[in-house]
Structure formats: C-alpha cells, structure tokens
Design an enzyme around this catalytic site. Structure first.
Site, PDB file in Angstrom:
ATOM      1  N   HIS A  69      -8.912  41.438  -3.715  1.00 10.06           N
ATOM      2  CA  HIS A  69     -10.098  41.272  -2.859  1.00 10.06           C
ATOM      3  C   HIS A  69     -10.203  42.275  -1.715  1.00 10.06           C
ATOM      4  CE1 HIS A  69      -7.105  39.355  -0.310  1.00 10.06           C
ATOM      5  NE2 HIS A  69      -7.960  39.461   0.698  1.00 10.06           N
TER       6      HIS A  69
HETATM    7  C1  UD1 Z   1     -11.457  37.960   4.605  1.00 10.26           C
HETATM    8  C2  UD1 Z   1     -10.598  38.705   5.621  1.00 10.26           C
HETATM    9  C3  UD1 Z   1      -9.358  39.267   4.917  1.00 10.26           C
HETATM   10  C4  UD1 Z   1      -8.612  38.173   4.179  1.00 10.26           C
HETATM   11  C5  UD1 Z   1      -9.551  37.429   3.247  1.00 10.26           C
HETATM   12  C6  UD1 Z   1      -8.836  36.255   2.637  1.00 10.26           C
HETATM   13  C7  UD1 Z   1     -11.660  39.871   7.504  1.00 10.26           C
HETATM   14  C8  UD1 Z   1     -12.094  41.192   7.995  1.00 10.26           C
HETATM   15  N1  UD1 Z   1     -11.307  39.837   6.214  1.00 10.26           N
HETATM   16  O1  UD1 Z   1     -11.902  38.902   3.648  1.00 10.26           O
HETATM   17  O2  UD1 Z   1      -8.477  39.828   5.867  1.00 10.26           O
HETATM   18  O3  UD1 Z   1      -7.581  38.768   3.427  1.00 10.26           O
HETATM   19  O4  UD1 Z   1     -10.685  36.938   3.997  1.00 10.26           O
HETATM   20  O5  UD1 Z   1      -9.412  35.846   1.440  1.00 10.26           O
HETATM   21  O6  UD1 Z   1     -11.659  38.912   8.222  1.00 10.26           O
HETATM   22  N2  UD1 Z   1     -17.696  34.748   0.010  1.00 10.26           N
HETATM   23  C9  UD1 Z   1     -18.145  33.626  -0.651  1.00 10.26           C
HETATM   24  N3  UD1 Z   1     -17.657  32.408  -0.248  1.00 10.26           N
HETATM   25  C10 UD1 Z   1     -16.774  32.267   0.752  1.00 10.26           C
HETATM   26  C11 UD1 Z   1     -16.351  33.401   1.424  1.00 10.26           C
HETATM   27  C12 UD1 Z   1     -16.810  34.653   1.049  1.00 10.26           C
HETATM   28  O7  UD1 Z   1     -18.942  33.700  -1.572  1.00 10.26           O
HETATM   29  O8  UD1 Z   1     -16.385  31.133   1.057  1.00 10.26           O
HETATM   30  C13 UD1 Z   1     -18.171  36.097  -0.436  1.00 10.26           C
HETATM   31  C14 UD1 Z   1     -19.428  36.580   0.279  1.00 10.26           C
HETATM   32  O9  UD1 Z   1     -20.167  37.324  -0.659  1.00 10.26           O
HETATM   33  C15 UD1 Z   1     -18.861  37.514   1.341  1.00 10.26           C
HETATM   34  C16 UD1 Z   1     -17.636  38.093   0.664  1.00 10.26           C
HETATM   35  O10 UD1 Z   1     -17.131  37.046  -0.159  1.00 10.26           O
HETATM   36  O11 UD1 Z   1     -19.758  38.503   1.729  1.00 10.26           O
HETATM   37  C17 UD1 Z   1     -16.569  38.572   1.629  1.00 10.26           C
HETATM   38  O12 UD1 Z   1     -16.176  37.517   2.511  1.00 10.26           O
HETATM   39  P1  UD1 Z   1     -15.596  37.827   3.968  1.00 10.26           P
HETATM   40  O13 UD1 Z   1     -15.122  36.580   4.576  1.00 10.26           O
HETATM   41  O14 UD1 Z   1     -16.523  38.662   4.753  1.00 10.26           O
HETATM   42  O15 UD1 Z   1     -14.365  38.769   3.689  1.00 10.26           O
HETATM   43  P2  UD1 Z   1     -13.132  38.564   2.701  1.00 10.26           P
HETATM   44  O16 UD1 Z   1     -13.180  39.668   1.704  1.00 10.26           O
HETATM   45  O17 UD1 Z   1     -13.078  37.180   2.207  1.00 10.26           O
HETATM   46  N1  UDP Z   2      -4.565  31.512  -3.357  1.00  9.75           N
HETATM   47  C1  UDP Z   2      -4.970  30.306  -3.915  1.00  9.75           C
HETATM   48  N2  UDP Z   2      -5.798  30.325  -4.999  1.00  9.75           N
HETATM   49  C2  UDP Z   2      -6.229  31.486  -5.582  1.00  9.75           C
HETATM   50  C3  UDP Z   2      -5.797  32.708  -5.008  1.00  9.75           C
HETATM   51  C4  UDP Z   2      -4.980  32.697  -3.885  1.00  9.75           C
HETATM   52  O1  UDP Z   2      -4.567  29.242  -3.434  1.00  9.75           O
HETATM   53  O2  UDP Z   2      -6.966  31.417  -6.564  1.00  9.75           O
HETATM   54  C5  UDP Z   2      -3.729  31.499  -2.128  1.00  9.75           C
HETATM   55  C6  UDP Z   2      -2.397  32.223  -2.238  1.00  9.75           C
HETATM   56  O3  UDP Z   2      -1.383  31.356  -2.677  1.00  9.75           O
HETATM   57  C7  UDP Z   2      -2.153  32.698  -0.811  1.00  9.75           C
HETATM   58  C8  UDP Z   2      -3.546  32.858  -0.230  1.00  9.75           C
HETATM   59  O4  UDP Z   2      -4.434  32.219  -1.132  1.00  9.75           O
HETATM   60  O5  UDP Z   2      -1.506  31.704  -0.035  1.00  9.75           O
HETATM   61  C9  UDP Z   2      -3.857  34.322  -0.104  1.00  9.75           C
HETATM   62  O6  UDP Z   2      -5.186  34.500   0.252  1.00  9.75           O
HETATM   63  P1  UDP Z   2      -5.889  35.890   0.128  1.00  9.75           P
HETATM   64  O7  UDP Z   2      -5.219  36.702  -0.900  1.00  9.75           O
HETATM   65  O8  UDP Z   2      -7.331  35.581  -0.046  1.00  9.75           O
HETATM   66  O9  UDP Z   2      -5.739  36.505   1.582  1.00  9.75           O
HETATM   67  P2  UDP Z   2      -4.648  37.446   2.259  1.00  9.75           P
HETATM   68  O10 UDP Z   2      -3.350  36.767   2.213  1.00  9.75           O
HETATM   69  O11 UDP Z   2      -4.662  38.762   1.530  1.00  9.75           O
HETATM   70  O12 UDP Z   2      -5.184  37.620   3.633  1.00  9.75           O
END
Ligand code: UD1
Ligand code: UDP
Length: 363
Positions: free
Chosen positions: A205
């Site tokens: 992601h």
């Molecule tokens: C965010 C964090 C990242 C973290 C990740 C965990 C920042 C800058 N980024 O990235 O550090 O690793 O979360 O997963 O804070 N969306 C949905 N449903 C949701 C959430 C997001 O559909 O519940 C989609 C939307 O299209 C959105 C995109 O995902 O635009 C990105 O979501 P966003 O929260 O902006 O950033 P992440 O990539 O999730």
């Molecule tokens: N995770 C989960 N279900 C999934 C994918 C990830 O429960 O389908 C959990 C995983 O075990 C970890 C966390 O989500 O604890 C990691 O989240 P993510 O990779 O979105 O964020 P990051 O750690 O890179 O900020």
C-alpha cells in the site's frame, strides 16, 4: 500522578492494533482516558474489524475526517483534536507511529502545552519521498516522551538531540500479537482459509509503490514472474490504483494470484503463520514476522526500511521493486532456506506496561 488523564489519538489500521494494548493497560490500572479516532481509516475492514478483534470499546470521539490530500486530512484533524483537547484537558497525549493523525495530534498538543508521548519513536528510512518519514521526524522532535522500540532507535534519537526523554520499551505490536495468537489459531481453523497451505501472503500500500503507474506495473509483472501461489490482501488505496491504471485485469487473469479485500487481525495473524513467506511493503508486518509466535521470513518490496533490526535478525530482506531483480533475489533466498534462528528484536510483549509505568512516574 495518580489521577493522570491520558488522551489517545489513532487514525489508521496499524495505530488501532498497536495502541490497543496501551489502552487496555490504562483500563487495567483504572487510569482515566479518552480515545479519539480521526477517521482517516473508516471502512469496516480497515477500522471497526480491528476494534472487534482487539476487544476495544468504540472510540469516545470519531472526527470522521475520511480520505483526502495530506493537507485536508491534517487540517481537519488539527481542528477536531484541538476542540477535544481543550475540553478533556489531559495530562498527556499518546500517539503511535508515523501517520497524518500522529503529526496532527502532536502539533495541536504541543501548542496547547500538553506533553506528547510518541510510541514507536526513532524509526528512520531516510527516504525523503515517504510522507511517514516527515511525520515521524517532526513528531520525534516535538515529543516530551519518546518510546523507542529498540536500543538502535533510541541511539538515533540521541544522535538527533531530540528535546524529550528517551526510553527503550519494545514495540507494542508484540504485546497485541502474542496475546491474540491462540484466538487467531482458532479463528483461522474455522475460516474459509482453513485448508490453505504453501501460499505466499502479499500486502502492499505504500504511496511510493502504488501511486506511480510505472512502479506498480513493474511490481505486478515481477509478482507474476515469481510464479508462486499468491494471496494478495489488497489495501483500498492499492485497489483504487490498480483500477485507475487498468492493472486489475492483469491480476485477475493470472490463476496464481488471488486478490481479496483486507482481512481482520485474527485472520491475518493466522495467515502469516501458515504462509510459505510474506511479501510486503508494510511497516507493522516487518515487525510481526519477528514475533516468537510467528517467526516467518518477509521480503520487503521497497528500496529501504526503517526497521533494520528485523533485517539483522534474519526475518526481513529488502528486495526492491525492480521486476528484473526482485523475483530472482527472492528465489535465491528461498533456495537457501527460509528458517530463521535469531530471536526477534522488538521486545517481550511488555512494552505497554513499561510505557504506563514511565508515564505514572514522570507526569
Ligand atoms: C495511511 C498512512 C500510512 C499507513 C497506512 C496504514 C499517512 C500519510 N499514511 O496510508 O502511513 O501505513 O495508512 O494502512 O497517514 N481508503 C478506503 N477506506 C479506508 C481508508 C482508505 O477506501 O478506510 C482508501 C481511499 O481511497 C483513500 C486511500 O485508501 O484515498 C488512502 O488512504 P489514506 O488513509 O489517505 O492513506 P493510506 O494509504 O491508508
Ligand atoms: N493487517 C491485517 N489485515 C490485512 C492486512 C494487514 O490485519 O489484511 C494488519 C497487519 O497484521 C499489521 C497491520 O495490519 O498489524 C499493518 O498495517 P499496514 O500495513 O496497513 O500499515 P503499516 O504498518 O505499513 O503502517
């Protein structure tokens, strides 16, 4: 301070997971606390499912800020958090990790002269492209308490001469995970994945990987050439980009890659345990593979990592995103054997207790 009031800010999936044991520790000690969810993650499978699996009560306040640009998310969170902090008047604000929620809460709290405790402080990827790298550096330099997961991260903070006090605590993800493993085993055994074996578990992601068409296309081509049975639990950001760049068909036409929505935490833990190996660009997963109950190999689809301790312990290898290189590197590692014999670097599952002991002592 006996009557200490703690204000937790969370915004995304990993923050819910890693903050849960600290919230539970407050409950156990009857410490007054307030949980604010910024609502950055809002889909049930990115938020509510984690409250359920981690037995957390619903947040006291959800700002429902949702998706948007970094500035939109940060600005909405600043205003919402300020209002709640002025009303709750906590003794400390706790943030975890490196998201926009973390940066927003830190900015508001320091301007209101409320000390910030940064859990998972001192991580550095030194990759200027990453929004998380800016969030974590800014937060570390504004925090009063820096809860570093390892001695190495503490050393980084000392080297940068941060203003706050530095403590080595371990990572709270180990606390969360080790407690849930028995339940995870049970959950997976009763799930549609109960008979799955010999698969590669994939999550991806990071904005640097999925927001650029050329990079994402290359990664998908590399994954196809790997020729493994891949279970791809796709983050919603990645699904959007795969659709936008017309890459979804390429995956769906490949019989060896199955793309599914994210799964809940208990199922994910079960899948990690059963996977042949893990392919990811996630931060938290690089830590989880080092936990004694998981102890798996992860290949990181990135050019850097802020978790070098997991590389040193033999759990993590950074393989890059070049499709001409990463599949070969992974095959070479697989041929050498995937067993890991070193202990994990992220602590003994007692990080949350340490964090609260420190706060009770110092506040
Ligand atoms: C965010 C964090 C990242 C973290 C990740 C965990 C920042 C800058 N980024 O990235 O550090 O690793 O979360 O997963 O804070 N969306 C949905 N449903 C949701 C959430 C997001 O559909 O519940 C989609 C939307 O299209 C959105 C995109 O995902 O635009 C990105 O979501 P966003 O929260 O902006 O950033 P992440 O990539 O999730
Ligand atoms: N995770 C989960 N279900 C999934 C994918 C990830 O429960 O389908 C959990 C995983 O075990 C970890 C966390 O989500 O604890 C990691 O989240 P993510 O990779 O979105 O964020 P990051 O750690 O890179 O900020």
């Amino acid at each position: 301070m006996i009557g200490m009031r703690v204000f937790f800010v969370i915004g995304t999936r990993p923050e819910i997971i890693k903050m849960a044991p600290v919230i539970h520790e407050c409950e156990k000690r009857s410490i007054e606390h307030f949980v604010l969810h910024t609502g950055q993650h809002y889909s049930d499978n990115m938020s509510k499912a984690f409250f359920d699996d981690l037995s957390l009560k619903a947040p006291d306040k959800n700002l429902n800020i949702g998706s948007g640009s970094h500035s939109e998310q940060t600005a909405k969170a600043l205003l919402g958090i300020e209002k709640e902090l002025l009303s709750y008047k906590p003794d400390v604000v706790l943030v975890q990790g490196d998201t926009n929620a973390v940066l927003s809460a830190t900015i508001v709290a320091v301007k209101l002269h409320i000390p910030v405790g940064h859990i998972e402080a001192g991580l550095r990827s030194n990759d200027v492209r990453m929004p998380e790298e800016h969030n974590r550096r800014l937060t570390d330099h504004a925090s009063a308490f820096l809860f570093a997961p390892t001695e190495e991260t503490a050393e980084t903070l000392r080297g940068e001469k941060v203003w706050g006090r530095i403590f080595v605590t371990g990572n709270t993800v180990i606390d969360a995970l080790e407690k849930l493993i028995p339940e995870a085993e049970e959950r997976i055994a009763n799930s549609k994945f109960s008979n799955r074996n010999n698969f590669v578990l994939l999550t991806m992601h990071r904005a640097e990987n999925v927001d650029d068409k050329k990079t994402l296309t290359g990664i998908i081509e590399g994954l196809i050439s790997l020729d493994e049975e891949i279970l791809f639990l796709a983050h919603p950001r990645t699904v959007s980009r795969l659709e936008e760049f017309n890459l979804m068909e390429m995956i769906k036409n490949n019989s060896r890659i199955e793309i599914l929505e994210p799964v809940s935490y208990l199922i994910f833990l079960g899948l990690m345990k059963r996977a042949k190996y893990i392919l990811t660009d996630s931060g938290g997963i690089q830590e989880e593979v080092t936990a004694p109950s998981i102890n798996r190999r992860a290949f990181v689809l990135r050019t850097s990592t802020e978790r070098p301790e997991a590389v040193s312990s033999g759990h993590v290898s950074v393989v890059g995103v070049n499709p001409k290189e990463f599949p070969t590197k992974i095959k070479e590692y697989v041929d050498k054997g995937l067993d890991v014999h070193m202990p994990g670097p992220y602590g003994d599952g007692l990080a949350s207790e340490r964090i609260l002991d420190i706060l009770v002592d110092y506040i």
